[in-house]
Design an enzyme around this catalytic site. Structure first.
Site, PDB file in Angstrom:
ATOM      1  CD  GLU A   1      69.900  26.467   0.874  1.00 23.69           C
ATOM      2  OE1 GLU A   1      70.877  27.172   0.472  1.00 23.69           O
ATOM      3  OE2 GLU A   1      68.986  26.795   1.396  1.00 23.69           O
TER       4      GLU A   1
ATOM      5  NE  ARG B   1      68.460  19.770   6.989  1.00 28.41           N
ATOM      6  CZ  ARG B   1      68.454  20.857   6.137  1.00 28.41           C
ATOM      7  NH1 ARG B   1      69.407  21.833   6.178  1.00 28.41           N
ATOM      8  NH2 ARG B   1      67.381  21.672   5.734  1.00 28.41           N
TER       9      ARG B   1
ATOM     10  CG  ASP C   1      67.047  30.234   1.997  1.00 31.93           C
ATOM     11  OD1 ASP C   1      68.017  30.107   2.581  1.00 31.93           O
ATOM     12  OD2 ASP C   1      66.014  29.188   1.996  1.00 31.93           O
TER      13      ASP C   1
HETATM   14 CA    CA Z   1      69.550  28.409   2.758  1.00 28.48          CA
END
Ligand code: CA
Length: 291
Positions: free
Chosen positions: A16, A99, A197
């Site tokens: 990520e 989180r 995303d």
């Molecule tokens: Ca992401």
């Protein structure tokens, strides 16, 4: 359509948060579930280092004076150039079941830090703003999976992705104060190409959006027209993208093995790899956290 190539067969669980650090002349990315921060040398095409932490690392952004600001567990952590945590900033009221997940620094050096429920389904994530004086305020509530954030070329619009809303939204942005207002949909998807995303905006003001579960990144014009598709062969879950290299002319893409079965992992040889693609666009220099 462009095929990205594997830059590093990292095998990340949840790769990520890639960002090009002009301070270090390196690509920085995280493995959220691996609890690690990775550095990759664009010039040699090789990984440089891996630093482990005691909790999930939701994202990493370069600081003005060197080091990084991390989403770490359910807080924000400031590290020095050696990776050691120097200070932690709590996100008040953030439940233990959440989180950090993805974040971005605005052109004035403020951090926007997202969160999500660890189990994904229970919702209740937020978006916070952390100013350079380390004051914190919650600016969006009721987020499912807080993800990509970036600003228009004039700094007057902030684009924002809540993955499970299957949209890219935009806010009016006041660069002088950091205030967001007037949230409205910009791009709406039906889920058939995966979930939107991570995101970056290039020097032409076009959005590059990674589609988790969709094997690709898409480029959209500021008017919302789809201009390009970059495929990540053998890696179904692209999570984030950024431009790297000293000329900001290489598109890097992180991917995840997250939630894939053994059977799927057998079939998808590149899941968790760091990819790079040669595209007809260049990025903008990363904004540096001023705190
Ligand atoms: Ca992401």
């Amino acid at each position: 359509m462009i095929n990205a190539e594997v830059a590093h067969a990292a095998g990340a669980e949840l790769g990520e948060g890639c960002v090009w650090s002009p301070v270090e002349d390196l690509l920085v990315w995280v493995d959220i579930d691996g609890r690690t921060v990775h550095r990759f040398d664009h010039h040699t095409g090789r990984p440089v280092s891996t630093v482990g932490y005691g909790d999930q690392v939701g994202n990493a952004e370069p600081r003005v004076g060197g080091g990084l600001v991390l989403g770490l567990g359910r807080s924000v952590a400031l590290t020095g150039p050696d990776g050691e945590v120097e200070a932690a900033v709590a996100l008040p009221g953030e439940p233990e079941t959440n989180r950090t997940n993805d974040g971005a620094v605005d052109p004035a050096g403020r951090l926007f830090q997202g969160t999500m429920a660890k189990d994904i389904v229970s919702g209740g994530g937020s978006l916070y703003r952390v100013d350079p004086d380390r004051s914190v305020r919650r600016v969006v509530e009721g987020v499912q999976i807080s993800n990509g954030i970036d600003w228009s070329l004039d700094g007057e619009t902030m684009y924002y992705i809540d993955t499970l809303a299957y949209r890219v939204d935009r806010f009016d942005y006041d660069l002088a104060t950091g205030e967001i207002s007037g949230r409205r949909p910009f791009l709406t998807f039906d889920g058939s190409t995966g979930g939107p995303d991570g995101m970056t905006i290039d020097a032409d003001g076009c959005l590059w959006v990674a589609f988790f579960g969709g094997y690709h990144v898409q480029r959209f014009s500021p008017e919302g027209e789809r201009l390009e598709v970059v495929v990540t062969p053998g890696a179904p879950n692209p999570t984030c993208c950024c431009f790297g290299g000293p000329g900001l002319d290489a598109l890097y893409v992180t991917t995840a093995r997250h939630r894939m079965t053994d059977e799927q992992l057998q079939a998808e040889a590149n899941a968790g790899a760091l990819f790079v693609a040669d595209v007809d666009a260049v990025g903008r220099p990363a904004n540096l956290f001023a705190g």
